[in-house]
Design a protein around this motif. Sequence first.
Motif, PDB file in Angstrom:
ATOM      1  N   GLY A  40       0.787  -1.219   0.000  1.00 55.04           N
ATOM      2  CA  GLY A  40       0.000   0.000   0.000  1.00 55.04           C
ATOM      3  C   GLY A  40       0.815   1.263   0.000  1.00 55.04           C
ATOM      4  O   GLY A  40       0.254   2.363   0.062  1.00 55.04           O
ATOM      5  N   VAL A  41       2.133   1.148  -0.055  1.00 55.80           N
ATOM      6  CA  VAL A  41       3.014   2.306   0.002  1.00 55.80           C
ATOM      7  C   VAL A  41       3.674   2.514  -1.362  1.00 55.80           C
ATOM      8  O   VAL A  41       4.212   1.572  -1.946  1.00 55.80           O
ATOM      9  CB  VAL A  41       4.111   2.119   1.067  1.00 55.80           C
ATOM     10  N   THR A  42       3.631   3.740  -1.846  1.00 53.28           N
ATOM     11  CA  THR A  42       4.354   4.063  -3.066  1.00 53.28           C
ATOM     12  C   THR A  42       5.567   4.908  -2.718  1.00 53.28           C
ATOM     13  O   THR A  42       5.512   5.766  -1.835  1.00 53.28           O
ATOM     14  CB  THR A  42       3.462   4.826  -4.062  1.00 53.28           C
ATOM     15  N   LEU A  43       6.675   4.661  -3.404  1.00 54.55           N
ATOM     16  CA  LEU A  43       7.902   5.410  -3.191  1.00 54.55           C
ATOM     17  C   LEU A  43       8.233   6.200  -4.439  1.00 54.55           C
ATOM     18  O   LEU A  43       8.102   5.704  -5.561  1.00 54.55           O
ATOM     19  CB  LEU A  43       9.056   4.467  -2.851  1.00 54.55           C
ATOM     20  N   SER A  44       8.664   7.435  -4.223  1.00 60.42           N
ATOM     21  CA  SER A  44       9.004   8.313  -5.332  1.00 60.42           C
ATOM     22  C   SER A  44      10.264   9.087  -5.011  1.00 60.42           C
ATOM     23  O   SER A  44      10.588   9.302  -3.840  1.00 60.42           O
ATOM     24  CB  SER A  44       7.852   9.294  -5.605  1.00 60.42           C
ATOM     25  N   ARG A  45      10.958   9.518  -6.054  1.00 58.25           N
ATOM     26  CA  ARG A  45      12.149  10.334  -5.870  1.00 58.25           C
ATOM     27  C   ARG A  45      11.813  11.788  -5.585  1.00 58.25           C
ATOM     28  O   ARG A  45      12.666  12.553  -5.143  1.00 58.25           O
ATOM     29  CB  ARG A  45      13.028  10.280  -7.128  1.00 58.25           C
ATOM     30  N   GLU A  46      10.582  12.206  -5.836  1.00 55.02           N
ATOM     31  CA  GLU A  46      10.202  13.598  -5.663  1.00 55.02           C
ATOM     32  C   GLU A  46       8.896  13.699  -4.881  1.00 55.02           C
ATOM     33  O   GLU A  46       8.088  12.773  -4.874  1.00 55.02           O
ATOM     34  CB  GLU A  46      10.058  14.294  -7.018  1.00 55.02           C
ATOM     35  N   ALA A  47       8.714  14.843  -4.240  1.00 55.91           N
ATOM     36  CA  ALA A  47       7.476  15.098  -3.501  1.00 55.91           C
ATOM     37  C   ALA A  47       6.424  15.597  -4.480  1.00 55.91           C
ATOM     38  O   ALA A  47       6.526  16.716  -4.986  1.00 55.91           O
ATOM     39  CB  ALA A  47       7.724  16.133  -2.407  1.00 55.91           C
ATOM     40  N   ASP A  48       5.408  14.768  -4.755  1.00 60.30           N
ATOM     41  CA  ASP A  48       4.371  15.181  -5.693  1.00 60.30           C
ATOM     42  C   ASP A  48       3.265  15.940  -4.964  1.00 60.30           C
ATOM     43  O   ASP A  48       3.321  16.159  -3.753  1.00 60.30           O
ATOM     44  CB  ASP A  48       3.823  13.975  -6.454  1.00 60.30           C
ATOM     45  N   GLU A  49       2.242  16.329  -5.702  1.00 57.77           N
ATOM     46  CA  GLU A  49       1.171  17.131  -5.108  1.00 57.77           C
ATOM     47  C   GLU A  49       0.438  16.374  -4.006  1.00 57.77           C
ATOM     48  O   GLU A  49       0.037  16.956  -2.992  1.00 57.77           O
ATOM     49  CB  GLU A  49       0.184  17.562  -6.195  1.00 57.77           C
TER      50      GLU A  49
ATOM     51  N   PHE B 152      10.513   9.598  -1.094  1.00 59.61           N
ATOM     52  CA  PHE B 152       9.266  10.039  -0.489  1.00 59.61           C
ATOM     53  C   PHE B 152       8.265   8.882  -0.515  1.00 59.61           C
ATOM     54  O   PHE B 152       8.037   8.274  -1.567  1.00 59.61           O
ATOM     55  CB  PHE B 152       8.687  11.235  -1.249  1.00 59.61           C
ATOM     56  N   ALA B 153       7.680   8.569   0.641  1.00 58.42           N
ATOM     57  CA  ALA B 153       6.714   7.475   0.751  1.00 58.42           C
ATOM     58  C   ALA B 153       5.311   8.044   0.914  1.00 58.42           C
ATOM     59  O   ALA B 153       5.111   9.035   1.627  1.00 58.42           O
ATOM     60  CB  ALA B 153       7.059   6.588   1.944  1.00 58.42           C
ATOM     61  N   THR B 154       4.337   7.397   0.257  1.00 52.92           N
ATOM     62  CA  THR B 154       2.944   7.842   0.325  1.00 52.92           C
ATOM     63  C   THR B 154       2.028   6.635   0.504  1.00 52.92           C
ATOM     64  O   THR B 154       2.153   5.644  -0.229  1.00 52.92           O
ATOM     65  CB  THR B 154       2.542   8.582  -0.959  1.00 52.92           C
ATOM     66  N   VAL B 155       1.124   6.720   1.474  1.00 56.79           N
ATOM     67  CA  VAL B 155       0.044   5.744   1.623  1.00 56.79           C
ATOM     68  C   VAL B 155      -1.239   6.446   1.184  1.00 56.79           C
ATOM     69  O   VAL B 155      -1.638   7.437   1.812  1.00 56.79           O
ATOM     70  CB  VAL B 155      -0.099   5.257   3.077  1.00 56.79           C
ATOM     71  N   PRO B 156      -1.876   5.994   0.106  1.00 60.29           N
ATOM     72  CA  PRO B 156      -3.062   6.694  -0.401  1.00 60.29           C
ATOM     73  C   PRO B 156      -4.174   6.760   0.636  1.00 60.29           C
ATOM     74  O   PRO B 156      -4.283   5.905   1.519  1.00 60.29           O
ATOM     75  CB  PRO B 156      -3.482   5.841  -1.602  1.00 60.29           C
ATOM     76  N   GLY B 157      -4.991   7.806   0.522  1.00 53.12           N
ATOM     77  CA  GLY B 157      -6.149   7.927   1.397  1.00 53.12           C
ATOM     78  C   GLY B 157      -7.206   6.902   1.046  1.00 53.12           C
ATOM     79  O   GLY B 157      -7.114   6.202   0.031  1.00 53.12           O
ATOM     80  N   GLU B 158      -8.205   6.793   1.886  1.00 49.21           N
ATOM     81  CA  GLU B 158      -9.273   5.828   1.642  1.00 49.21           C
ATOM     82  C   GLU B 158      -9.967   6.136   0.324  1.00 49.21           C
ATOM     83  O   GLU B 158     -10.346   7.277   0.057  1.00 49.21           O
ATOM     84  CB  GLU B 158     -10.269   5.841   2.797  1.00 49.21           C
ATOM     85  N   GLY B 159     -10.094   5.123  -0.499  1.00 49.79           N
ATOM     86  CA  GLY B 159     -10.686   5.309  -1.818  1.00 49.79           C
ATOM     87  C   GLY B 159      -9.706   5.835  -2.831  1.00 49.79           C
ATOM     88  O   GLY B 159     -10.055   6.031  -4.000  1.00 49.79           O
ATOM     89  N   GLY B 160      -8.477   6.093  -2.381  1.00 47.56           N
ATOM     90  CA  GLY B 160      -7.451   6.566  -3.311  1.00 47.56           C
ATOM     91  C   GLY B 160      -7.606   8.014  -3.712  1.00 47.56           C
ATOM     92  O   GLY B 160      -6.956   8.477  -4.655  1.00 47.56           O
ATOM     93  N   THR B 161      -8.450   8.765  -2.992  1.00 51.86           N
ATOM     94  CA  THR B 161      -8.667  10.165  -3.331  1.00 51.86           C
ATOM     95  C   THR B 161      -8.306  11.050  -2.149  1.00 51.86           C
ATOM     96  O   THR B 161      -8.213  10.597  -1.009  1.00 51.86           O
ATOM     97  CB  THR B 161     -10.136  10.410  -3.732  1.00 51.86           C
ATOM     98  N   GLY B 162      -8.141  12.330  -2.421  1.00 54.06           N
ATOM     99  CA  GLY B 162      -7.842  13.284  -1.367  1.00 54.06           C
ATOM    100  C   GLY B 162      -6.413  13.170  -0.885  1.00 54.06           C
ATOM    101  O   GLY B 162      -5.565  12.524  -1.500  1.00 54.06           O
TER     102      GLY B 162
ATOM    103  N   ALA C 126       2.228   4.846  10.431  1.00 58.22           N
ATOM    104  CA  ALA C 126       3.568   5.426  10.538  1.00 58.22           C
ATOM    105  C   ALA C 126       4.624   4.335  10.475  1.00 58.22           C
ATOM    106  O   ALA C 126       5.668   4.484   9.815  1.00 58.22           O
ATOM    107  CB  ALA C 126       3.698   6.218  11.841  1.00 58.22           C
ATOM    108  N   THR C 127       4.380   3.223  11.137  1.00 59.47           N
ATOM    109  CA  THR C 127       5.312   2.098  11.090  1.00 59.47           C
ATOM    110  C   THR C 127       5.414   1.542   9.679  1.00 59.47           C
ATOM    111  O   THR C 127       6.507   1.194   9.205  1.00 59.47           O
ATOM    112  CB  THR C 127       4.872   0.996  12.067  1.00 59.47           C
ATOM    113  N   THR C 128       4.274   1.446   8.991  1.00 61.02           N
ATOM    114  CA  THR C 128       4.266   0.950   7.619  1.00 61.02           C
ATOM    115  C   THR C 128       5.125   1.827   6.718  1.00 61.02           C
ATOM    116  O   THR C 128       5.907   1.343   5.888  1.00 61.02           O
ATOM    117  CB  THR C 128       2.832   0.887   7.084  1.00 61.02           C
ATOM    118  N   VAL C 129       4.972   3.142   6.868  1.00 63.87           N
ATOM    119  CA  VAL C 129       5.758   4.083   6.059  1.00 63.87           C
ATOM    120  C   VAL C 129       7.249   3.926   6.346  1.00 63.87           C
ATOM    121  O   VAL C 129       8.080   3.834   5.427  1.00 63.87           O
ATOM    122  CB  VAL C 129       5.300   5.532   6.339  1.00 63.87           C
ATOM    123  N   MET C 130       7.617   3.887   7.619  1.00 62.26           N
ATOM    124  CA  MET C 130       9.024   3.775   7.964  1.00 62.26           C
ATOM    125  C   MET C 130       9.608   2.438   7.519  1.00 62.26           C
ATOM    126  O   MET C 130      10.770   2.354   7.098  1.00 62.26           O
ATOM    127  CB  MET C 130       9.220   3.985   9.460  1.00 62.26           C
ATOM    128  N   ALA C 131       8.804   1.374   7.585  1.00 60.55           N
ATOM    129  CA  ALA C 131       9.286   0.070   7.146  1.00 60.55           C
ATOM    130  C   ALA C 131       9.588   0.071   5.653  1.00 60.55           C
ATOM    131  O   ALA C 131      10.615  -0.471   5.210  1.00 60.55           O
ATOM    132  CB  ALA C 131       8.255  -1.005   7.480  1.00 60.55           C
TER     133      ALA C 131
END
Length: 355
Positions: free
Chosen positions: A203-212, A251-261, A293-298
């Motif tokens: 459920g975590v996406t990793l990117s080289r840049e901070a997107d919107e 940069f790690a991102t966990v999408p919001g519920e429903g993948g929006t917002g 938070a643990t998921t993101v750090m892992a």
Amino acid sequence: MEISAAGRLEVRITTADVGKRVSVRSLIEHGPPGEKFTDTVGVLTSWDDGVLRITKKNGEGVRIPESALVAGKVVPSAPARRRGPAASYEELARVSARAWRPVESERLGDWELRAAGGFTRRANSVLPLGDPGVPLDEALTAVRGWYTARGLPAYVQTATGAEGAQEPLCAELERRGWMREVTAELWTGAPAPVADLGGEPSGVTLSREADEAWLARYQRKGVGEVALRVLGWGSPRSSEAESGGGPSVWFATVPGEGGTGAPAAIGRCVVDGRWAGFAAVEVDPALRRRGLATTVMAALARRALEEGASAAWLQVEEDNAGARALYTRLGFAAHHAYHHHRAPESSAPAGEAAP
């Protein structure tokens, strides 16, 4: 406390011990009923005109009249830490500074003057690792002029609580009216145990840049073009990273519920040699205590291990009880405290981010 063979408490420190770590017991002039003494441990940063000044690990300066001394002795300058990778203060200071790279910097002897439009004090303060090459008052005058020319308040970042840290400089700054405005701690740990936590990183996406989307969750104020340069230094757009000479940023991102917002959680990791630096771990307040938070750090720790990191660090403010509890569970422990001293009559700019 130092106790003589006859069973008496003794003062076994003198003015010659200025600069050493000491433990003293002194009389309390107006203490609670039944309490006559107080104990203080820290670096003896001055002993002038019958008054001792001891700078504690958290940067607090304590003034003690020598007439109130009951006992005192020199104690080891760097007590053994129970966990965390071995590292000197200077190594960690340089690594953490590279994780918040300023847009502009200039050398004053061994000091580095850093500026980034006011976004985060870590990129808008002096890093004084050594001798400025001129007397302290002259150096501070130059510092104030440099920041005034850029429309910024003058800050000096100092550290306490580790061997080679800067308790004497803290004391000298405060004697000159520089105010200790912010205190935080740098903690160290190991990325491997963190990487084993948090479940599968699907459920975590990793990117080289901070997107919107990532920026929509980031809570710091003043995130403009300059701030993005500070956050993203070491991305593929950095010439130093392209040549293999600079840190890499994830940069790690966990999408919001429903993948929006806005995302449910985010985080940032800077991999620099053996070190992985974690920062900006933030979770939607409505979704806290679910392990995000643990998921993101892992997920970030796994990537850091892939890039060769074997040690980790992070920075946490004194009053962030939730973060401190999390990082303790993940095996991190405090290495040293760091502080930002603001010049007299300087004021923090609007939108100032965390230290």
